[in-house]
Design an enzyme around this catalytic site. Structure first.
Site, short mmCIF file in Angstrom:
data_model
loop_
_atom_site.label_atom_id
_atom_site.label_comp_id
_atom_site.label_asym_id
_atom_site.label_seq_id
_atom_site.Cartn_x
_atom_site.Cartn_y
_atom_site.Cartn_z
CB SER A 159 -0.86 0.00 1.26
OG SER A 159 0.00 0.08 2.38
CE LYS A 160 0.04 8.11 -1.84
NZ LYS A 160 -0.90 9.16 -2.12
NE ARG A 161 -0.45 3.11 7.17
CZ ARG A 161 -1.50 2.56 7.74
NH1 ARG A 161 -2.60 3.23 7.90
NH2 ARG A 161 -1.45 1.32 8.19
#
Ligand code: GLU
Length: 505
Positions: A262-264
């Site tokens: 994910s982006k996180r």
């Protein structure tokens, strides 16, 4: 490896249908890549459709970013918002009439209904359900309104959404090309919304209407859409339309294989996930293409490097592995280095220009015509894995080197020895024919005469000329700088070191 691929259907039309809610990322790019590969493999059409019905999450420059990213990767589309096509418009917000027409058609057919429940009523409903320990879902109260009740609410001008009349019982059976039949009990699905009160469709309605009218033959999309598949099945059946084949692509995991990339997660580990970041960090599109293609698809387990053409020839949906696939970031630098070394010097220069121009603040044209730079490129090419790594190897051409005098002193030598070596080397370079072999021989002889190792003479010269201990081969540097500039920098280093030594360091 399968040498024969599955025969193609007669007419292949695939679409990449991003929502402009953010920039193009790894997952989206991999979906687009497989769409493109399949279209090209089957001589079909690749269509770009912008699914911009979620107005709240709209990110204005994301459409441009998505198109730039796809073009950079070499994924050209045959139909789309900017290139047009027979099935347009290709932006959902420009097709609202169509969705409204078909939502109302379902209402007229008794397969959908108008729901007048207000947000407050829905919130209350949810609260009561939660209190009873039930999962929150629409309780279908408007499904059972009489025609008179509906007419009355409409006459009052009350806003409504259109909901699908999901069967109350029985199985819904859909098919995924990689996973086979996917079956759910209709009772687990609610009466999902098709058209919102502002006249915008939901994803479910828009995607089915568009895939049908754009005559999409194969829907390739991320695995996160599997739960939507039964709803789409119901909609195709309600419309009486044939359903395209669906193929849900495996989730991309982080390199450890522990969680979704994910982006996180990417931010936490410092890994790029947006295509613009890969580009910024100096990856070549052909290396990215190769790397992305292998996340979930096996061209051949033995083969790491393949061209676009080879990928097109071998691409087969049945070789996509539905199991989640970890993104092998550790391989990307290696792969990029391989692709960098395959470029001609001229091509490498062109790829480097935007980076060098930005980092050095020198116009591309000036750099392009600089012979000294070109001369260094073969050795730069051997040393870099990313385009961004070239700047520190060539910046000495354009900047006065900066270094601490102590850096000049080679291992196991004194300041006095280094000073003597630099002075002698200066004279040798001034008098020897200005050509790599002759210079090298003369400096090696000098080192021997002085009882030093060649490296103990070369190292201070390298620092004097570049300000760095690690740089391209010394004689490439000397030739690139030219005799005059080489001598000037050596003189400056000698003066610096002398002063430093005299001042007692
Ligand atoms: N618009 C959806 C997305 O953002 C595409 C889903 C589909 O391909 O059906 O990913």
């Amino acid at each position: 490896m399968t040498s024969e691929t599955t025969p193609c259907p007669e007419r292949v039309r695939v679409r990449f249908a991003p929502s402009p809610t953010g920039y193009l990322h790894l997952g989206g790019a991999r979906t687009a890549l497989y769409d493109w590969l399949y279209a090209r493999h089957c001589d079909g059409s690749f269509i770009l459709r912008i699914e911009d019905t979620d107005r709240k999450r709209y990110v204005p420059d994301s459409v441009q970013d998505i198109m730039d990213g796809l073009r950079w990767l070499g994924l050209d589309w045959d139909e789309g918002p900017d290139v047009g096509g027979e099935y347009g418009p290709y932006i959902q917000s420009q097709r609202l009439d169509l969705y409204q027409k078909w939502a109302h058609w379902l209402v007229d057919e008794g397969k959908a209904y108008k729901c007048f429940c207000t947000p407050e009523e829905l919130a209350q409903m949810r609260k009561e359900q939660q209190a009873r320990g039930e999962p929150p879902r629409y309780d279908r109260r408007c499904r059972y309104l009489t025609p008179e009740e509906v007419a009355q609410r409409e006459a009052e001008g009350r806003p409504y959404v259109i909901r699908f009349k999901t069967p109350l019982e029985g199985k819904v059976v859909a098919y995924d090309l990689l996973r086979g039949l996917i079956e759910v009990d209709a009772s687990t699905l609610d009466d999902f919304i098709l058209l919102k009160s502002d006249g915008y469709p939901t994803y479910h309605l828009a995607v089915v209407v568009d895939d049908h009218f754009m005559e999409i033959s194969h829907v390739l999309r991320g695995e996160e859409w599997i739960p939507s598949l039964p709803k789409h099945r119901l909609l195709y059946d309600a419309f009486g339309w044939e359903m395209p084949l669906h193929c849900h692509l495996p989730v991309i995991l982080d390199p450890s294989g522990k969680g979704k990339m994910s982006k996180r997660r990417a931010e936490k580990s410092g890994l790029p996930i947006l295509i613009r970041d890969f580009r910024e960090q100096g990856y070549l599109p052909e290396a990215m293409f190769n790397w992305l293609a292998r996340i979930g698809w096996s061209y051949d387990p033995e083969v790491e490097i393949f061209s676009r053409e080879e990928a097109i020839a071998h691409f087969d949906l049945k070789d996509i592995n539905p199991k989640p696939a970890a993104a092998p970031y550790s391989k990307l630098d290696w792969l990029n280095g391989v692709y960098i070394r395959r470029l001609s010097v001229d091509e490498l220069l062109e790829r480097l220009l935007p980076f060098l121009s930005r980092d050095l603040d020198i116009p591309e044209d000036t750099l392009r015509s600089d012979e000294r730079l070109r001369r260094l490129l073969p050795s730069v090419q051997e040393r870099i894995k990313r385009l961004t790594e070239a700047t520190p190897l060539v910046d000495f051409l354009y900047r006065e080197p900066e270094y601490e005098p102590a850096m000049l002193i080679a291992r196991k030598t004194t300041a006095a020895e280094t000073l003597a070596a630099l002075q002698a080397a200066r004279d040798v370079i001034a008098q020897t024919p200005f050509e790599a072999d002759a210079l090298e021989k003369a400096l090696r002889d000098l080192a021997a005469q002085m009882g030093l190792k060649a490296g103990q003479v070369f190292a201070p010269i390298r620092v004097a000329l570049t300000g760095k201990k690690v740089a391209p081969p010394l004689f490439d540097i000397i030739l690139a700088l030219g005799r005059e500039e080489t001598l000037r920098r050596l003189d400056k280093a000698i003066a610096l070191l002398r002063q430093w030594d005299e001042e007692g360091q």
